[in-house]
Enzyme design. Structure first.
Site, PDB file in Angstrom:
ATOM      1  CG  HIS A 138      -1.643   1.066   1.626  1.00 42.18           C
ATOM      2  ND1 HIS A 138      -2.882   2.150   0.845  1.00 42.18           N
ATOM      3  CD2 HIS A 138      -1.212   1.968   2.397  1.00 42.18           C
ATOM      4  CE1 HIS A 138      -2.760   3.332   1.027  1.00 42.18           C
ATOM      5  NE2 HIS A 138      -2.256   3.277   2.249  1.00 42.18           N
ATOM      6  CG  HIS A 177       0.961   7.424   4.406  1.00 41.06           C
ATOM      7  ND1 HIS A 177       1.354   6.245   2.850  1.00 41.06           N
ATOM      8  CD2 HIS A 177      -0.214   6.647   4.546  1.00 41.06           C
ATOM      9  CE1 HIS A 177       0.318   5.253   2.726  1.00 41.06           C
ATOM     10  NE2 HIS A 177      -0.945   5.906   3.407  1.00 41.06           N
ATOM     11  CD  GLU A 182      -3.889   6.621  11.860  1.00 39.02           C
ATOM     12  OE1 GLU A 182      -3.572   6.483  10.645  1.00 39.02           O
ATOM     13  OE2 GLU A 182      -5.341   6.076  12.674  1.00 39.02           O
ATOM     14  CG  ASP A 183      -1.887   2.282  10.548  1.00 37.16           C
ATOM     15  OD1 ASP A 183      -2.498   2.198  12.052  1.00 37.16           O
ATOM     16  OD2 ASP A 183      -2.003   1.508   9.622  1.00 37.16           O
ATOM     17  CG  ASP A 223      -4.379   7.162   2.150  1.00 34.79           C
ATOM     18  OD1 ASP A 223      -3.510   5.773   1.994  1.00 34.79           O
ATOM     19  OD2 ASP A 223      -4.342   7.667   3.353  1.00 34.79           O
ATOM     20  CG  ASP A 255     -22.524  16.340 -24.818  1.00 35.27           C
ATOM     21  OD1 ASP A 255     -22.792  15.359 -24.602  1.00 35.27           O
ATOM     22  OD2 ASP A 255     -21.965  17.665 -24.284  1.00 35.27           O
TER      23      ASP A 255
HETATM   24 MN    MN Z   1      -2.604   4.700   4.087  1.00 31.31          MN
END
Ligand code: MN
Length: 713
Positions: A48, A72, A76-77, A139, A259
């Site tokens: 990812h 990134h 957080e993870d 992301d 169109d």
């Molecule tokens: Mn992400």
């Protein structure tokens, strides 16, 4: 899975001298901390962040931004800490990662319509570096591409959020390809049947369309060649979401949307753009109202082009966009095009008329050689004057910078504003002067007894709150003035030995108000209270009428005793003959029990007590002065300022201080100055109970060696 090499090769293709070490380092680090984490697709989590970084490279970002893309999700993870990121990759990379982390923590519930714009602005305002948004967009694009692995409910929620928030942000940044990719993916998840339908219809007509495109290109090229213009012409069907919008707006079936084809004609100069437009219209009839000149009036995101829709060779509507190469780059890459590494310096000229923030970014950039420095300078005030906060229900509200919880309270309802007694921000109590910050969750605490205060005027930034508070203050002051006016009038009435209740209730006062051209009795009383009308004058008007009605002095004693009960003020003063008055001590002359004092009726703030010889009241109108008396002293102290002039000598200050303390008075403040003629002047602010104590102190100071004069100020 994309490989590191794919990313670095891409970066080196647009910036051959890029220092890709930081990207490699970020890759190794990210792989380490994400080790063992797996996406719902079954792929390692690293895939990812690699894809995200790859999208950033497609946006031709700088190396720090791409490294930040790889990092990134680490804060957080994973166990990664901000300190570590900063130490390994620098403050700039940390700022981007940190910004992306903050954005991902925001929880918007439905961000529909009215709300969506505020949410978008909030995201932009929170992104102190423009690259935060670009990483977030990359992301999101990869998350949308892999949305199929999520449960249906989450698919829907994320697709809606993307359509309402992130696709428009990509549009605002002018990055067209990200915007249309996001929109098409959203359509796929939100309207699968329609998506399918558009797709198959376009596929069915593929041959027809390809022939049509090549015919148009051929006709156009031939025509323009006659006029020495050699354009590049591209024909394509519009992206699905814009076809969908057309179907929806005009209530059409996909087969009725003609169109769906758009042509892009790219030429060398602005002059050629207008020339091409003329030739196109000479061949094919333009559709009324569809000609747009975004060259002379660019869009806010700096997009420039000429647009027109014409009836094409087979009677079909088709859209044409005509622009220069530079404009095309801006149209596709938006803001990203503006700071990319350029071999030959900055290209593209800035139009004088270009408005908005992008123009500002451009101007900054033109003064800078180094794109890194440019990015630094853009960290980023897209909306420098606004702040966005949440209500407890998750609604986003916009305020001017510096707004406080009081502004917030008034924005909910004026009653909430008026009853506002406190506020919680992010669950914590804050003072009302707290300045709201982006992303704060604000909750107002109201109390049934709460009310605004004049000081709030200094706290609020919104005009709504200001107006409401001002109205409240005025109505309060008016009430106070009416009350004062009534008391002043009563005082005169009493001196004249007339009956008070009868006068205030009788219609003679109504008549007097009318005669003196006041709108009402209340108005008249308020004007007396404010000192703008004379009670004496009013009384002289009503007096003759009263006297004919009433016997002078009748029932006087009982009524007056009842009404004019003396009231002892808590601060040690009684105001003769006036009930229930707000009393305070004048700050100009600092009266002390024992001084001869007088009360002065202020405008809307009760009675202030002055020393009788205070210069501040000497010239005031007599009817605003009321007699006041000291009541027997209690344990209260009063400030007095003494000026002590002495010969300049070390230790005088100490000697005087000692004397004051011996006499049982407190020194609140002492200050010494030396004059040109070698005298010392000391100022003492002391606290005394009454004039007797003050006199003792003054006498004692005078006896101190080298003291020349002691004066009370
Ligand atoms: Mn992400």
């Amino acid at each position: 899975m994309i490989r590191l090499n794919d990313i670095t090769a891409l970066v080196l293709s647009y910036h051959p001298r890029a220092d890709i070490q930081i990207i490699e380092k970020a890759y190794v680090y990210s792989a380490k901390v994400h080790q063992g984490q797996v996406r719902l697709s079954g792929e390692p989590y690293l895939s990812h962040v690699m894809e995200t970084a790859h999208i950033l490279a497609q946006m031709k970002m700088d190396v720090v931004c791409i490294a930040a893309g790889l990092l990134h999700d680490t804060i957080e993870d994973t166990n990664a800490t901000p300190d570590e990121i900063e130490r390994l990759f620098g403050a700039e990379a940390l700022r981007i990662v940190d910004g992306v982390t903050k954005l991902s923590k925001l929880k918007f519930n439905s961000a529909k319509e009215r709300q969506a714009e505020n949410v978008r602005k909030m995201i932009l305002a929170m992104s102190t570096d423009i690259r935060v948004i670009l990483v977030k967009l990359a992301d999101r694009l990869h998350n949308m591409r892999t949305l199929g692995f999520q449960p249906p409910e989450k698919q829907r929620r994320i697709a809606e959020e993307t359509l309402d928030i992130y696709a428009p942000i990509a549009g605002r940044m002018g990055i067209h390809w990200i915007k249309s990719s996001l929109e098409d993916l959203c359509l796929y998840y939100l309207e699968p049947d329609i998506y399918e339908n558009i797709q198959s219809t376009i596929a069915q007509r593929r041959d027809e369309r390809d022939r049509f495109i090549s015919d148009v290109i051929e006709i156009l090229s031939a025509k323009l060649k006659e006029h020495d213009i050699k354009p590049i012409i591209k024909g394509r069907h519009k992206h699905f979401y814009s076809i969908f919008r057309k179907m929806k707006d005009q209530n059409l079936d996909v087969s009725q949307v003609y169109d769906v084809l758009a042509f892009r004609i790219i030429v060398d100069t602005v002059r050629d753009c207008y020339a091409v437009l003329g030739h196109v219209h000479s061949m094919w009839k333009p559709v009324q109202g569809r000609i747009k000149d975004y060259i002379s009036v660019p869009k806010q995101n700096m997009y420039q082009s000429l647009h027109t829709t014409v009836i094409g060779p087979y009677g079909q509507r088709m859209e044409l966009q005509i622009r220069t190469w530079d404009m095309d780059k801006v149209a596709e890459e938006g803001i990203a095009a503006h700071w990319r590494y350029k071999e030959g310096g900055v290209s593209g000229t800035v139009d004088e008329k270009q408005l908005g923030w992008v123009r500002q970014l451009m101007e900054w950039q033109q003064n800078l050689k180094d794109p890194g420095q440019f990015l630094e300078s853009v960290r980023m005030d897209l909306f420098p004057n606004d702040v966005y906060v949440f209500t407890p229900k998750g609604e986003v509200k916009e305020f001017p910078m510096g707004a406080t919880p009081v502004d917030f309270a008034y924005s909910i309802h004026s009653e909430v504003g008026e009853r506002c007694s406190g506020a919680k921000v992010n669950g914590r109590m804050v003072p009302l002067r707290y300045k709201l910050k982006n992303g704060d969750i604000v909750e107002i605490i109201t109390s049934p007894k709460g009310h605004p205060s004049k000081d709030w005027l200094g706290l609020v930034k919104t005009s709504r709150a200001k107006t409401k508070i001002r109205q409240w203050v005025q109505s309060q002051e008016r009430e106070e003035s009416i009350r004062l006016g009534k008391e002043i009038l009563e005082k005169y009435v009493q001196q004249e030995h007339l009956s008070i209740p009868n006068i205030l209730k009788s219609d003679v006062l109504v008549a007097a108000a009318k005669e003196l051209s006041f709108r009402s009795v209340e108005d008249l009383l308020a004007q007396i209270g404010l000192g703008r009308a004379s009670a004496r004058q009013v009384l002289s008007r009503i007096r003759p009428k009263i006297e004919t009605k009433e016997e002078k002095g009748s029932g006087f004693v009982s009524k007056v005793v009842d009404l004019w009960r003396r009231r002892r003020d808590p601060a040690g003063i009684e105001v003769t003959g006036v009930s229930d008055m707000l009393v305070r001590y004048a700050q100009c002359c600092h009266p002390v029990p024992g001084d001869r004092v007088v009360g002065f009726i202020t405008r809307g703030r009760g009675v202030s007590v002055h020393r009788e010889n205070c210069p501040a009241i000497i010239d005031s109108v007599p009817e605003r002065l009321v007699p006041v008396n000291w009541v027997p002293p209690r344990d209260e102290v009063f400030p007095v300022i003494l000026r002590v002039t002495s010969v300049e000598r070390k230790g005088v200050l100490a000697d005087v201080s000692a004397v004051i303390t011996q006499k049982d008075a407190n020194i609140a403040r002492a200050e010494i100055q030396t004059t040109m003629d070698r005298k010392g002047i000391s100022f003492f602010t002391i606290e005394v109970k009454n004039t007797t104590q003050l006199q003792e102190i003054t006498a004692a100071i005078k006896k101190v060696k080298d003291v020349l004069i002691v004066e009370r100020l």
